[in-house]
Design an enzyme around this catalytic site. Structure first.
Site, short mmCIF file in Angstrom:
data_model
loop_
_atom_site.label_atom_id
_atom_site.label_comp_id
_atom_site.label_asym_id
_atom_site.label_seq_id
_atom_site.Cartn_x
_atom_site.Cartn_y
_atom_site.Cartn_z
N ASN A 193 -1.97 7.08 0.94
CA ASN A 193 -2.91 6.15 -0.26
C ASN A 193 -3.88 5.99 -0.25
O ASN A 193 -5.65 6.32 -0.79
CB ASN A 193 -2.12 5.56 -0.45
CG ASN A 193 -0.46 5.82 -1.55
OD1 ASN A 193 -0.40 6.73 -2.42
ND2 ASN A 193 0.79 4.77 -1.58
N SER A 232 0.67 -2.80 8.73
CA SER A 232 1.89 -1.98 9.72
C SER A 232 2.45 -3.32 9.84
O SER A 232 2.23 -4.51 10.69
CB SER A 232 1.87 -1.23 9.97
OG SER A 232 2.90 -1.19 10.82
N ARG A 243 6.58 -10.70 19.95
CA ARG A 243 5.77 -10.59 21.13
C ARG A 243 6.21 -10.52 22.32
O ARG A 243 6.51 -12.12 22.06
CB ARG A 243 4.56 -10.06 20.41
CG ARG A 243 5.13 -8.56 19.70
CD ARG A 243 3.56 -7.57 19.67
NE ARG A 243 3.41 -8.64 18.00
CZ ARG A 243 2.08 -8.19 18.07
NH1 ARG A 243 1.55 -6.90 18.53
NH2 ARG A 243 1.88 -8.79 16.76
N TYR A 275 -7.02 14.78 6.53
CA TYR A 275 -8.42 14.88 5.78
C TYR A 275 -9.66 15.21 5.93
O TYR A 275 -10.69 15.53 5.41
CB TYR A 275 -7.78 13.42 4.87
CG TYR A 275 -7.19 13.09 4.23
CD1 TYR A 275 -5.87 13.43 4.53
CD2 TYR A 275 -7.79 13.06 2.44
CE1 TYR A 275 -5.01 13.13 2.74
CE2 TYR A 275 -7.04 12.51 1.66
CZ TYR A 275 -5.44 12.68 1.57
OH TYR A 275 -4.39 13.01 0.84
N LYS A 283 -11.43 9.19 0.03
CA LYS A 283 -11.89 10.26 -0.72
C LYS A 283 -12.57 9.87 -2.45
O LYS A 283 -13.67 10.83 -2.88
CB LYS A 283 -10.28 11.52 -1.15
CG LYS A 283 -11.20 12.76 -1.40
CD LYS A 283 -10.09 13.46 -0.62
CE LYS A 283 -9.89 14.69 -2.29
NZ LYS A 283 -8.93 14.23 -2.94
N TYR A 334 7.61 3.27 14.53
CA TYR A 334 6.44 2.63 14.51
C TYR A 334 5.49 4.07 14.64
O TYR A 334 4.80 4.78 14.25
CB TYR A 334 6.82 1.49 15.52
CG TYR A 334 4.67 1.20 15.52
CD1 TYR A 334 4.71 0.42 14.37
CD2 TYR A 334 4.20 1.37 16.81
CE1 TYR A 334 3.11 -0.11 14.21
CE2 TYR A 334 3.53 0.25 16.84
CZ TYR A 334 2.87 0.21 16.12
OH TYR A 334 1.99 -0.67 16.12
N VAL A 338 1.10 -1.36 0.04
CA VAL A 338 -0.29 -0.06 0.43
C VAL A 338 0.77 1.01 0.07
O VAL A 338 0.91 2.73 -0.22
CB VAL A 338 -1.18 -0.25 1.23
CG1 VAL A 338 -2.57 -0.66 1.04
CG2 VAL A 338 -0.20 -0.06 2.62
N1 UDP Z 1 8.54 -8.70 26.52
C1 UDP Z 1 9.50 -9.83 27.60
N2 UDP Z 1 10.10 -11.11 27.22
C2 UDP Z 1 9.80 -11.33 25.64
C3 UDP Z 1 9.46 -10.43 24.77
C4 UDP Z 1 8.89 -9.37 25.52
O1 UDP Z 1 9.63 -9.75 28.85
O2 UDP Z 1 10.42 -12.33 25.90
C5 UDP Z 1 8.11 -7.78 27.59
C6 UDP Z 1 8.84 -6.68 26.37
O3 UDP Z 1 10.16 -5.62 26.97
C7 UDP Z 1 8.09 -5.80 27.32
C8 UDP Z 1 6.41 -6.49 26.77
O4 UDP Z 1 7.21 -7.45 26.94
O5 UDP Z 1 8.14 -4.77 28.58
C9 UDP Z 1 5.33 -6.01 26.02
O6 UDP Z 1 5.93 -6.24 25.12
P1 UDP Z 1 6.13 -6.91 23.71
O7 UDP Z 1 7.30 -6.87 22.94
O8 UDP Z 1 4.56 -8.05 23.37
O9 UDP Z 1 4.90 -5.56 23.17
P2 UDP Z 1 4.71 -4.13 23.70
O10 UDP Z 1 4.32 -3.72 24.45
O11 UDP Z 1 6.55 -3.71 23.99
O12 UDP Z 1 4.76 -3.65 22.06
#
Ligand code: UDP
Length: 332
Positions: free
Chosen positions: A104, A80, A191, A164, A110, A150, A62
């Site tokens: 875009n 994203s 995550r 917009y 629009k 981000y 996109v």
């Molecule tokens: N975190 C952790 N161990 C992991 C991965 C993430 O302790 O293996 C922690 C990270 O430092 C943050 C929280 O978990 O404080 C959530 O991290 P995540 O990457 O899920 O998302 P965020 O809310 O930071 O975007």
């Protein structure tokens, strides 16, 4: 009034939230056009929809001009990278999809006279100095830090969307999405929930970053999708937090995970990533008031469902534990 089924364009359709949105709109009787460049998304998440007459998929980035033939009634812009590791690895694409990509899609909205909902984020609040975070808090973001690619893309996205709305009278909605989890998260996206679940399934120790005192508030995907759907159909054009206020420290969460998975894992500590927010909890008063919405799924129930999903992955998926290779996408 246009006749027939309404059509919604969902960007990031092969991703975690995008794929659940595709399911939701199909179930509600819409025609769905899914779009994804498949850098972080996976067709596996939407393969069950390909046989449906009401579903179409466009493999498209996109950040390039977006063309969709025929009518479009709604746009849900969910393309994203969404995990800190992803946007550290593909920082420029992250900035581009939030900025150029959003431009875009606003242009398309629009032209089609469509209503557009933008996926913003709790990251617009950065490392928040106000707790819990309500929509009127302006945030505390390090523009030049690793997460800035981000956070600032999403902040710019909100500004562009409001411009917009004000200048062109476009119908816009802005969802500030807080940590959400559930089936179809990418196992190795870095995550915390997929990380802990993958570690549990492989019998590895759980990696807590820092001392684990930082907090997050986790929302189950079904609740998130319902909130987003209601926001799209509401008449409210300013940002709305969508998340679950059920806050927990990462260390307590790791201990809870050991109980849930029944495995005998140790907790090990790793360095806290730069600019990792110390606390995060949505104030959802506004969503309650204008959408009549609040989360329904208890964390233990949601985590169990999510763990069942990860248990269903193949051995190859589970042990191919390298973070996804983006190197071929790093040519701009
Ligand atoms: N975190 C952790 N161990 C992991 C991965 C993430 O302790 O293996 C922690 C990270 O430092 C943050 C929280 O978990 O404080 C959530 O991290 P995540 O990457 O899920 O998302 P965020 O809310 O930071 O975007």
């Amino acid at each position: 009034m246009k006749e027939g089924k309404k059509k919604v364009l969902i960007t990031g359709a092969a991703g975690f939230l995008g794929s659940h949105l595709c399911d939701k709109f199909i179930a509600e009787g819409y025609k769905v056009v899914g779009m994804d460049n498949l850098i972080t998304g996976d067709l596996k998440n939407i393969s069950h929809l390909f046989k449906l007459e009401d579903f179409e998929f466009y493999h498209h980035d996109v950040t390039k001009f977006v063309h969709v033939p025929g009518r479009v009634d709604y746009i849900m812009h969910f393309a994203s990278p969404a995990s800190p590791i992803d946007y550290l690895k593909i920082p420029i694409q992250t900035l581009k999809v939030g900025s150029l990509g959003t431009h875009n899609l606003l242009g398309l909205a629009k032209q089609k006279e469509a209503r557009i909902l933008i996926a913003s984020t709790s990251e617009v609040y950065g490392d928040p100095l106000v707790h819990p975070q309500s929509e009127d808090y302006y945030g505390n973001v390090n523009t030049i830090g690793p997460r800035g690619v981000y956070d600032e893309a999403k902040r710019f996205q909100e500004s562009l969307t409001m411009a917009y709305h004000r200048f062109h009278g476009l119908e816009t909605r802005i969802a500030r999405i807080f940590n959400t989890y559930g089936p179809r998260m990418r196992l190795n996206d870095g995550r915390v929930i997929p990380a802990f679940m993958g570690q549990a399934l492989r019998g590895e120790d759980l990696t807590v970053f820092g001392d684990g005192s930082q907090t997050r508030s986790f929302c189950y995907v079904d609740d998130q999708i319902e909130g987003l759907y209601r926001l799209l159909l509401s008449d409210y054009s300013l940002p709305v937090n969508i998340g679950n206020p059920d806050e927990i420290s990462i260390l307590d969460f790791a201990e809870e995970m050991v109980g849930l998975t029944g495995s005998e894992q140790k907790i090990i500590y790793k360095e806290l990533p730069k600019d990792d927010p110390l606390q995060r909890q949505p104030d959802i008063s506004l969503a309650k008031e204008i959408l009549g919405w609040e989360p329904q799924v208890d964390r233990k129930v949601g985590m169990k469902k999510t763990f069942e999903y990860f248990k269903g992955l193949t051995e190859e998926e589970l042990y191919n534990s390298e973070h996804k290779d983006f190197s071929k996408h790093n040519r701009l």
